[in-house]
Design a protein around this motif. Structure first.
Motif, PDB file in Angstrom:
ATOM      1  N   ASP A  76      22.434 -25.390   9.163  1.00 31.92           N
ATOM      2  CA  ASP A  76      23.558 -24.886   9.926  1.00 31.92           C
ATOM      3  C   ASP A  76      23.934 -23.587   9.378  1.00 31.92           C
ATOM      4  N   ASP A  77      24.499 -22.491  10.742  1.00 31.94           N
ATOM      5  CA  ASP A  77      25.728 -21.920   9.790  1.00 31.94           C
ATOM      6  C   ASP A  77      26.591 -21.826   9.038  1.00 31.94           C
ATOM      7  N   ASP A  78      26.740 -23.268   8.844  1.00 33.07           N
ATOM      8  CA  ASP A  78      27.657 -23.678   6.909  1.00 33.07           C
ATOM      9  C   ASP A  78      26.836 -23.425   6.205  1.00 33.07           C
ATOM     10  N   ASN A  79      25.747 -23.449   6.177  1.00 29.03           N
ATOM     11  CA  ASN A  79      24.679 -24.265   4.872  1.00 29.03           C
ATOM     12  C   ASN A  79      24.768 -25.369   3.911  1.00 29.03           C
ATOM     13  N   VAL A  80      25.240 -26.231   5.368  1.00 23.85           N
ATOM     14  CA  VAL A  80      24.765 -27.703   5.266  1.00 23.85           C
ATOM     15  C   VAL A  80      23.344 -28.433   6.059  1.00 23.85           C
ATOM     16  N   ALA A  81      22.868 -28.887   4.872  1.00 25.12           N
ATOM     17  CA  ALA A  81      21.591 -29.524   5.487  1.00 25.12           C
ATOM     18  C   ALA A  81      21.616 -30.434   5.812  1.00 25.12           C
ATOM     19  N   THR A  82      21.272 -30.836   7.134  1.00 28.40           N
ATOM     20  CA  THR A  82      20.652 -32.388   7.320  1.00 28.40           C
ATOM     21  C   THR A  82      19.382 -32.958   8.118  1.00 28.40           C
ATOM     22  N   LEU A  83      19.267 -33.558   7.197  1.00 27.80           N
ATOM     23  CA  LEU A  83      18.230 -34.032   6.971  1.00 27.80           C
ATOM     24  C   LEU A  83      17.539 -35.265   7.663  1.00 27.80           C
ATOM     25  N   ASP A  84      16.694 -34.870   8.639  1.00 32.37           N
ATOM     26  CA  ASP A  84      16.207 -36.846   8.727  1.00 32.37           C
ATOM     27  C   ASP A  84      14.837 -37.112   8.454  1.00 32.37           C
ATOM     28  N   MET A  85      15.758 -38.272   7.531  1.00 29.95           N
ATOM     29  CA  MET A  85      14.691 -40.041   6.959  1.00 29.95           C
ATOM     30  C   MET A  85      14.200 -40.887   7.886  1.00 29.95           C
ATOM     31  N   THR A  86      13.389 -41.457   6.691  1.00 29.74           N
ATOM     32  CA  THR A  86      13.370 -43.106   7.386  1.00 29.74           C
ATOM     33  C   THR A  86      12.947 -43.209   5.873  1.00 29.74           C
ATOM     34  N   LEU A  87      13.373 -44.219   5.501  1.00 26.24           N
ATOM     35  CA  LEU A  87      12.716 -45.359   4.820  1.00 26.24           C
ATOM     36  C   LEU A  87      11.247 -46.189   5.394  1.00 26.24           C
ATOM     37  N   THR A  88      10.098 -47.078   3.699  1.00 23.54           N
ATOM     38  CA  THR A  88       9.473 -47.615   4.435  1.00 23.54           C
ATOM     39  C   THR A  88       9.511 -48.728   5.065  1.00 23.54           C
ATOM     40  N   SER A  89      11.159 -49.736   5.053  1.00 21.59           N
ATOM     41  CA  SER A  89      11.216 -50.549   5.900  1.00 21.59           C
ATOM     42  C   SER A  89      12.650 -50.088   6.370  1.00 21.59           C
ATOM     43  N   ALA A  90      13.070 -50.361   7.892  1.00 22.50           N
ATOM     44  CA  ALA A  90      14.862 -50.258   7.926  1.00 22.50           C
ATOM     45  C   ALA A  90      15.249 -51.561   7.278  1.00 22.50           C
ATOM     46  N   ALA A  91      14.948 -51.872   6.922  1.00 29.13           N
ATOM     47  CA  ALA A  91      16.460 -53.327   6.262  1.00 29.13           C
ATOM     48  C   ALA A  91      16.140 -53.020   4.414  1.00 29.13           C
ATOM     49  N   CYS A  92      15.447 -51.770   3.785  1.00 30.77           N
ATOM     50  CA  CYS A  92      15.778 -51.395   2.480  1.00 30.77           C
ATOM     51  C   CYS A  92      17.308 -51.032   2.526  1.00 30.77           C
ATOM     52  N   PRO A  93      17.666 -51.568   1.211  1.00 32.24           N
ATOM     53  CA  PRO A  93      19.061 -51.566   0.624  1.00 32.24           C
ATOM     54  C   PRO A  93      19.307 -50.296  -0.662  1.00 32.24           C
ATOM     55  N   LEU A  94      18.824 -49.154  -0.341  1.00 33.90           N
ATOM     56  CA  LEU A  94      18.605 -48.575  -1.438  1.00 33.90           C
ATOM     57  C   LEU A  94      19.105 -46.694  -0.496  1.00 33.90           C
ATOM     58  N   THR A  95      19.356 -47.217   0.647  1.00 35.63           N
ATOM     59  CA  THR A  95      20.246 -45.988   1.671  1.00 35.63           C
ATOM     60  C   THR A  95      20.966 -44.915   0.831  1.00 35.63           C
ATOM     61  N   ASP A  96      21.742 -45.611  -0.120  1.00 36.82           N
ATOM     62  CA  ASP A  96      22.602 -45.118  -0.692  1.00 36.82           C
ATOM     63  C   ASP A  96      22.538 -44.236  -2.117  1.00 36.82           C
ATOM     64  N   VAL A  97      21.199 -44.466  -2.733  1.00 37.39           N
ATOM     65  CA  VAL A  97      20.557 -44.104  -3.901  1.00 37.39           C
ATOM     66  C   VAL A  97      19.593 -42.941  -4.212  1.00 37.39           C
ATOM     67  N   ILE A  98      18.448 -43.287  -2.603  1.00 39.90           N
ATOM     68  CA  ILE A  98      18.628 -41.633  -2.341  1.00 39.90           C
ATOM     69  C   ILE A  98      19.625 -40.158  -0.972  1.00 39.90           C
ATOM     70  N   GLU A  99      20.928 -41.115  -1.204  1.00 42.77           N
ATOM     71  CA  GLU A  99      21.403 -40.020  -0.572  1.00 42.77           C
ATOM     72  C   GLU A  99      22.227 -39.188  -1.579  1.00 42.77           C
ATOM     73  N   ASP A 100      22.456 -39.898  -2.590  1.00 50.26           N
ATOM     74  CA  ASP A 100      23.011 -39.300  -3.759  1.00 50.26           C
ATOM     75  C   ASP A 100      21.850 -39.024  -4.571  1.00 50.26           C
ATOM     76  N   GLN A 101      20.891 -39.170  -4.514  1.00 49.25           N
ATOM     77  CA  GLN A 101      20.209 -38.281  -4.929  1.00 49.25           C
ATOM     78  C   GLN A 101      19.788 -37.043  -4.553  1.00 49.25           C
ATOM     79  N   ALA A 102      19.625 -37.006  -3.284  1.00 44.08           N
ATOM     80  CA  ALA A 102      19.388 -36.064  -2.358  1.00 44.08           C
ATOM     81  C   ALA A 102      20.381 -34.438  -2.617  1.00 44.08           C
TER      82      ALA A 102
END
Length: 140
Positions: free
Chosen positions: A68-94
């Protein structure tokens, strides 16, 4: 899902094509400017799926990027499984990959929009990702 205006919808192959010949990853956005989509996608190769040890771009988990104009990135992402508990880990890495580094990072902040349609499948893995998985003993 219809991409927002200005969004770049990608699959694994398009992500790689978008960054070919682009500026070096890790380059900060121009002062007061927006980060380039290709630079963001390249920097996201530093984000590794904790279970498979392969980056999220080559796994085909990044479906789209919008800045966006404020230089904030929105990433549309998925995971190999909707039950994956690692969303926080991936978000922290990103966040680490995109907001830190020389000059303060590529973007000011990130948001991850977790999407489940279309569902992820092995067809989303790039050729490079397939090579990496084969070297780990997977049959893809």
């Amino acid at each position: 899902m219809t991409p927002e205006a200005g969004a770049v919808a990608t699959d694994g192959a398009a992500v790689n094509g978008a960054v070919a010949g682009g500026p070096a990853a890790g380059a900060a956005a121009p002062a007061g400017g927006k980060a380039a989509i290709g630079d963001i996608e390249e920097a996201m190769k530093d984000v590794v799926d904790p279970e498979l040890g392969i980056n999220v771009v080559d796994l085909g988990l990044v479906y789209g990027v919008h800045v966006d104009d404020d230089n904030v990135a929105t990433l549309d992402m998925t995971l190999t499984s909707a039950a994956c508990p690692l969303t926080d880990v991936i978000e922290d890495q990103a966040r680490q990959a995109l907001t830190t580094g020389p000059g303060g990072g590529l973007v000011n902040d990130i948001r991850i929009n977790w999407v489940w349609l279309p569902p992820w499948g092995p067809d989303k893995i790039t050729d490079e990702g397939r090579d990496q998985l084969r070297s780990l003993g997977f049959n893809v």
